[in-house]
Design a protein around this motif. Structure first.
Motif, mmCIF file in Angstrom:
data_model
loop_
_atom_site.group_PDB
_atom_site.id
_atom_site.type_symbol
_atom_site.label_atom_id
_atom_site.label_comp_id
_atom_site.label_asym_id
_atom_site.label_seq_id
_atom_site.Cartn_x
_atom_site.Cartn_y
_atom_site.Cartn_z
ATOM 1 N N CYS A 147 41.284 34.901 40.491
ATOM 2 C CA CYS A 147 40.616 35.439 39.299
ATOM 3 C C CYS A 147 39.382 36.249 39.672
ATOM 4 O O CYS A 147 39.112 37.296 39.072
ATOM 5 N N ASP A 148 38.634 35.766 40.648
ATOM 6 C CA ASP A 148 37.463 36.523 41.092
ATOM 7 C C ASP A 148 37.869 37.916 41.547
ATOM 8 O O ASP A 148 37.208 38.913 41.238
ATOM 9 N N TYR A 187 36.230 28.020 34.040
ATOM 10 C CA TYR A 187 36.000 29.105 34.989
ATOM 11 C C TYR A 187 34.960 30.090 34.450
ATOM 12 O O TYR A 187 34.994 30.489 33.280
ATOM 13 N N ASP A 242 40.325 39.731 38.291
ATOM 14 C CA ASP A 242 39.781 39.917 36.946
ATOM 15 C C ASP A 242 38.420 40.582 36.926
ATOM 16 O O ASP A 242 37.910 40.910 35.854
ATOM 17 N N ALA A 243 37.810 40.750 38.078
ATOM 18 C CA ALA A 243 36.484 41.364 38.122
ATOM 19 C C ALA A 243 36.566 42.860 37.850
ATOM 20 O O ALA A 243 37.638 43.474 37.901
ATOM 21 N N PRO A 251 33.462 33.882 35.243
ATOM 22 C CA PRO A 251 33.731 35.096 36.025
ATOM 23 C C PRO A 251 32.651 35.367 37.067
ATOM 24 O O PRO A 251 31.470 35.056 36.861
ATOM 25 N N ARG A 267 40.928 30.331 41.225
ATOM 26 C CA ARG A 267 39.616 30.943 40.997
ATOM 27 C C ARG A 267 39.348 32.093 41.961
ATOM 28 O O ARG A 267 38.725 33.084 41.595
ATOM 29 N N GLN A 326 31.158 38.034 38.053
ATOM 30 C CA GLN A 326 30.044 38.909 37.697
ATOM 31 C C GLN A 326 29.012 38.186 36.847
ATOM 32 O O GLN A 326 27.819 38.467 36.942
#
Length: 264
Positions: free
Chosen positions: A179-180, A132, A183-184, A134, A176, A136
Protein backbone atom coordinates in the motif's frame (compact mmCIF):
# COMPACT_ATOMS: atom_id res chain seq x y z
CA UNK A 1 10.62 -3.81 8.77
CA UNK A 2 12.17 -0.43 8.05
CA UNK A 3 11.61 2.73 10.03
CA UNK A 4 8.91 3.99 7.67
CA UNK A 5 6.76 0.94 8.22
CA UNK A 6 3.82 0.99 10.61
CA UNK A 7 3.66 -1.62 13.33
CA UNK A 8 0.52 -3.69 13.70
CA UNK A 9 0.79 -3.66 17.52
CA UNK A 10 -0.95 -7.01 17.78
CA UNK A 11 -1.04 -9.07 20.95
CA UNK A 12 -2.64 -12.41 21.68
CA UNK A 13 -4.85 -11.96 24.74
CA UNK A 14 -6.93 -14.09 27.08
CA UNK A 15 -10.32 -13.32 28.57
CA UNK A 16 -8.74 -12.65 31.96
CA UNK A 17 -6.62 -9.90 30.38
CA UNK A 18 -9.63 -7.92 29.12
CA UNK A 19 -9.11 -5.26 31.79
CA UNK A 20 -5.90 -4.27 29.99
CA UNK A 21 -8.06 -2.92 27.15
CA UNK A 22 -10.47 0.00 27.02
CA UNK A 23 -13.23 -1.78 25.14
CA UNK A 24 -14.22 -4.85 23.17
CA UNK A 25 -15.02 -5.23 19.49
CA UNK A 26 -17.11 -8.20 18.39
CA UNK A 27 -17.78 -9.15 14.78
CA UNK A 28 -20.43 -11.81 14.34
CA UNK A 29 -23.01 -13.25 11.97
CA UNK A 30 -26.62 -13.78 13.08
CA UNK A 31 -26.15 -17.57 13.19
CA UNK A 32 -22.79 -17.43 14.95
CA UNK A 33 -22.38 -18.63 18.53
CA UNK A 34 -20.60 -16.37 21.00
CA UNK A 35 -18.08 -18.01 23.29
CA UNK A 36 -18.54 -15.53 26.14
CA UNK A 37 -21.96 -15.54 27.79
CA UNK A 38 -21.73 -11.89 28.76
CA UNK A 39 -21.34 -10.93 25.09
CA UNK A 40 -24.18 -13.20 24.02
CA UNK A 41 -26.45 -11.70 26.67
CA UNK A 42 -25.55 -8.11 25.78
CA UNK A 43 -26.24 -8.60 22.07
CA UNK A 44 -29.41 -10.61 22.68
CA UNK A 45 -30.80 -7.95 25.01
CA UNK A 46 -30.02 -5.17 22.52
CA UNK A 47 -31.81 -7.09 19.78
CA UNK A 48 -35.00 -7.25 21.84
CA UNK A 49 -35.11 -3.45 21.66
CA UNK A 50 -33.87 -3.00 18.09
CA UNK A 51 -34.11 -5.78 15.50
CA UNK A 52 -32.02 -3.69 13.09
CA UNK A 53 -28.95 -4.53 15.15
CA UNK A 54 -28.63 -7.77 13.20
CA UNK A 55 -27.06 -5.61 10.50
CA UNK A 56 -26.38 -2.25 12.19
CA UNK A 57 -23.42 -1.27 14.37
CA UNK A 58 -24.03 -0.64 18.03
CA UNK A 59 -21.97 0.46 21.05
CA UNK A 60 -23.31 -1.44 24.04
CA UNK A 61 -22.48 -1.02 27.72
CA UNK A 62 -21.10 -4.03 29.57
CA UNK A 63 -21.81 -2.79 33.06
CA UNK A 64 -20.81 -6.01 34.80
CA UNK A 65 -17.37 -5.72 33.22
CA UNK A 66 -17.18 -1.94 33.54
CA UNK A 67 -16.42 -1.56 29.85
CA UNK A 68 -18.10 -1.17 26.45
CA UNK A 69 -18.70 -3.37 23.47
CA UNK A 70 -18.74 -2.40 19.82
CA UNK A 71 -20.85 -5.01 18.08
CA UNK A 72 -20.35 -5.03 14.34
CA UNK A 73 -22.62 -7.62 12.70
CA UNK A 74 -22.14 -9.01 9.23
CA UNK A 75 -25.89 -8.99 8.65
CA UNK A 76 -27.64 -12.03 7.15
CA UNK A 77 -25.30 -14.00 4.89
CA UNK A 78 -26.91 -15.16 1.65
CA UNK A 79 -26.42 -18.89 1.22
CA UNK A 80 -25.62 -18.54 -2.50
CA UNK A 81 -23.67 -15.31 -2.79
CA UNK A 82 -22.51 -14.34 0.68
CA UNK A 83 -18.84 -14.95 1.41
CA UNK A 84 -16.21 -14.38 4.06
CA UNK A 85 -15.53 -10.81 2.88
CA UNK A 86 -18.56 -9.75 4.91
CA UNK A 87 -16.47 -10.40 8.02
CA UNK A 88 -13.68 -8.21 6.67
CA UNK A 89 -16.04 -5.29 6.07
CA UNK A 90 -17.74 -5.70 9.43
CA UNK A 91 -14.36 -5.76 11.17
CA UNK A 92 -13.21 -2.57 9.44
CA UNK A 93 -16.48 -0.84 10.35
CA UNK A 94 -16.22 -2.07 13.93
CA UNK A 95 -12.67 -0.83 14.46
CA UNK A 96 -13.49 2.56 12.94
CA UNK A 97 -16.46 2.87 15.29
CA UNK A 98 -14.29 1.85 18.23
CA UNK A 99 -11.87 4.65 17.36
CA UNK A 100 -14.73 7.15 17.22
CA UNK A 101 -15.87 6.01 20.65
CA UNK A 102 -12.45 6.88 22.02
CA UNK A 103 -10.85 3.45 22.24
CA UNK A 104 -7.06 3.38 22.01
CA UNK A 105 -6.58 -0.25 23.03
CA UNK A 106 -9.47 -2.37 21.72
CA UNK A 107 -9.77 -6.08 22.34
CA UNK A 108 -10.99 -7.80 19.18
CA UNK A 109 -13.06 -10.90 19.90
CA UNK A 110 -12.92 -13.48 17.11
CA UNK A 111 -15.51 -16.25 16.85
CA UNK A 112 -15.43 -19.44 14.81
CA UNK A 113 -17.94 -19.89 11.99
CA UNK A 114 -18.88 -23.35 10.73
CA UNK A 115 -19.29 -22.21 7.12
CA UNK A 116 -16.19 -20.00 6.93
CA UNK A 117 -13.13 -21.64 8.52
CA UNK A 118 -11.04 -18.53 7.73
CA UNK A 119 -13.50 -16.09 9.28
CA UNK A 120 -11.25 -15.32 12.25
CA UNK A 121 -8.21 -14.53 10.11
CA UNK A 122 -10.23 -12.48 7.62
CA UNK A 123 -11.85 -10.56 10.47
CA UNK A 124 -8.48 -9.72 11.98
CA UNK A 125 -7.05 -8.64 8.63
CA UNK A 126 -10.09 -6.44 8.03
CA UNK A 127 -9.53 -4.70 11.35
CA UNK A 128 -5.84 -4.16 10.60
CA UNK A 129 -6.60 -2.77 7.16
CA UNK A 130 -8.81 -0.13 8.75
CA UNK A 131 -5.90 0.95 10.96
CA UNK A 132 -3.52 1.57 8.07
CA UNK A 133 -2.24 5.15 7.79
CA UNK A 134 -0.95 6.21 4.33
CA UNK A 135 2.76 6.90 4.15
CA UNK A 136 2.34 10.53 3.15
CA UNK A 137 0.19 11.18 6.22
CA UNK A 138 2.75 9.47 8.44
CA UNK A 139 5.60 11.48 6.98
CA UNK A 140 3.83 14.83 7.13
CA UNK A 141 2.54 14.36 10.68
CA UNK A 142 4.44 11.82 12.84
CA UNK A 143 1.74 12.06 15.51
CA UNK A 144 -0.59 10.18 13.15
CA UNK A 145 1.69 7.20 12.60
CA UNK A 146 -0.54 4.97 14.72
CA UNK A 147 -4.29 5.27 15.27
CA UNK A 148 -4.19 3.07 18.37
CA UNK A 149 -1.77 2.12 21.12
CA UNK A 150 -2.33 -1.61 20.68
CA UNK A 151 -4.93 -4.15 19.65
CA UNK A 152 -5.62 -7.34 21.56
CA UNK A 153 -6.89 -10.48 19.89
CA UNK A 154 -9.04 -13.08 21.59
CA UNK A 155 -10.18 -16.47 20.30
CA UNK A 156 -11.38 -19.63 22.01
CA UNK A 157 -7.80 -20.88 22.50
CA UNK A 158 -4.68 -18.91 23.45
CA UNK A 159 -2.41 -21.16 21.38
CA UNK A 160 -4.59 -20.68 18.31
CA UNK A 161 -4.66 -16.94 18.96
CA UNK A 162 -0.87 -16.74 19.02
CA UNK A 163 -0.58 -18.54 15.68
CA UNK A 164 -3.31 -16.37 14.19
CA UNK A 165 -1.64 -13.18 15.39
CA UNK A 166 1.71 -14.28 13.97
CA UNK A 167 0.20 -15.05 10.56
CA UNK A 168 -1.88 -11.86 10.44
CA UNK A 169 1.10 -9.76 11.44
CA UNK A 170 3.16 -11.14 8.54
CA UNK A 171 0.36 -10.76 6.00
CA UNK A 172 -0.50 -7.24 7.12
CA UNK A 173 3.14 -6.12 7.15
CA UNK A 174 3.44 -7.18 3.52
CA UNK A 175 0.15 -5.54 2.60
CA UNK A 176 1.25 -2.26 4.17
CA UNK A 177 4.46 -2.24 2.17
CA UNK A 178 2.39 -2.80 -0.98
CA UNK A 179 0.00 0.00 0.00
CA UNK A 180 2.84 2.39 0.76
CA UNK A 181 4.26 1.82 -2.71
CA UNK A 182 1.09 1.42 -4.75
CA UNK A 183 -1.28 3.88 -3.09
CA UNK A 184 1.07 6.79 -2.51
CA UNK A 185 1.27 9.84 -4.75
CA UNK A 186 3.14 8.96 -7.98
CA UNK A 187 5.78 11.59 -7.27
CA UNK A 188 6.28 10.32 -3.71
CA UNK A 189 6.74 6.82 -5.08
CA UNK A 190 8.59 7.59 -8.29
CA UNK A 191 10.85 4.64 -9.25
CA UNK A 192 13.96 6.02 -7.56
CA UNK A 193 12.07 6.55 -4.31
CA UNK A 194 10.47 3.12 -4.52
CA UNK A 195 13.96 1.67 -4.61
CA UNK A 196 15.00 3.78 -1.61
CA UNK A 197 11.91 2.70 0.31
CA UNK A 198 12.33 -0.99 -0.46
CA UNK A 199 15.99 -0.93 0.54
CA UNK A 200 15.06 0.56 3.91
CA UNK A 201 12.18 -1.84 4.50
CA UNK A 202 14.33 -4.91 3.84
CA UNK A 203 17.57 -3.55 5.27
CA UNK A 204 17.81 -6.42 7.75
CA UNK A 205 18.71 -8.82 4.95
CA UNK A 206 15.78 -11.21 5.45
CA UNK A 207 14.77 -10.55 1.85
CA UNK A 208 17.42 -10.65 -0.88
CA UNK A 209 17.16 -7.50 -3.00
CA UNK A 210 18.40 -7.00 -6.56
CA UNK A 211 17.66 -3.78 -8.47
CA UNK A 212 18.24 -3.30 -12.20
CA UNK A 213 18.36 0.34 -13.28
CA UNK A 214 20.98 0.57 -16.03
CA UNK A 215 19.15 1.79 -19.15
CA UNK A 216 21.29 -0.13 -21.63
CA UNK A 217 20.84 -3.37 -19.73
CA UNK A 218 17.08 -2.83 -19.40
CA UNK A 219 16.78 -2.04 -23.11
CA UNK A 220 18.62 -5.21 -24.07
CA UNK A 221 17.11 -7.66 -21.57
CA UNK A 222 13.64 -6.20 -21.00
CA UNK A 223 12.43 -4.73 -24.33
CA UNK A 224 8.76 -4.56 -23.32
CA UNK A 225 9.69 -2.78 -20.10
CA UNK A 226 11.89 -0.41 -22.10
CA UNK A 227 8.96 0.44 -24.37
CA UNK A 228 6.97 1.58 -21.34
CA UNK A 229 9.94 3.28 -19.71
CA UNK A 230 11.06 5.16 -22.84
CA UNK A 231 9.22 8.42 -22.22
CA UNK A 232 9.80 8.43 -18.45
CA UNK A 233 13.52 7.72 -18.70
CA UNK A 234 14.31 11.24 -19.91
CA UNK A 235 13.68 12.42 -16.33
CA UNK A 236 16.18 10.81 -13.98
CA UNK A 237 13.87 10.38 -10.97
CA UNK A 238 11.24 8.79 -13.23
CA UNK A 239 13.51 6.18 -14.78
CA UNK A 240 12.07 2.75 -14.14
CA UNK A 241 13.63 -0.09 -12.23
CA UNK A 242 13.20 -3.83 -12.18
CA UNK A 243 13.28 -4.98 -8.57
CA UNK A 244 13.74 -8.61 -7.59
CA UNK A 245 12.81 -9.62 -4.05
CA UNK A 246 13.72 -13.14 -3.00
CA UNK A 247 12.95 -14.94 0.22
CA UNK A 248 14.93 -18.13 0.61
CA UNK A 249 14.16 -19.64 4.03
CA UNK A 250 16.61 -21.81 5.92
CA UNK A 251 14.01 -24.51 6.46
CA UNK A 252 13.23 -27.28 4.02
CA UNK A 253 11.51 -25.64 1.04
CA UNK A 254 8.56 -27.58 -0.39
CA UNK A 255 7.09 -24.93 -2.68
CA UNK A 256 8.36 -22.08 -4.84
CA UNK A 257 6.18 -19.08 -5.66
CA UNK A 258 6.81 -16.41 -8.31
CA UNK A 259 4.88 -13.15 -7.92
CA UNK A 260 5.14 -10.58 -10.71
CA UNK A 261 3.75 -7.07 -10.48
CA UNK A 262 3.97 -3.68 -12.14
CA UNK A 263 4.36 -0.52 -10.09
CA UNK A 264 2.86 2.91 -10.84
Amino acid sequence: MGDRQQKTLLKAASWTEREDYDGLVLVSAPDQAKSQKVLHDAVSEALTYDAALTSELAVLPLRDLNTRLVHSPTGPIDSDYGDVRLFKKAAADGIKRALKSGMKAPLLVLEEHSRFPRAELVTLLGALEALYVPIQVRESDPSKVQKIDRIGVLTSCKQKTEKLVQLADVLESGRRVACDIGDADPERMAPQRVEEYVRKVFADGTIKLDVLSDLQHLTKEFPLFEAVNRAASVVERHRGRVIFLEYDPKDNVTETLFLVGKGP
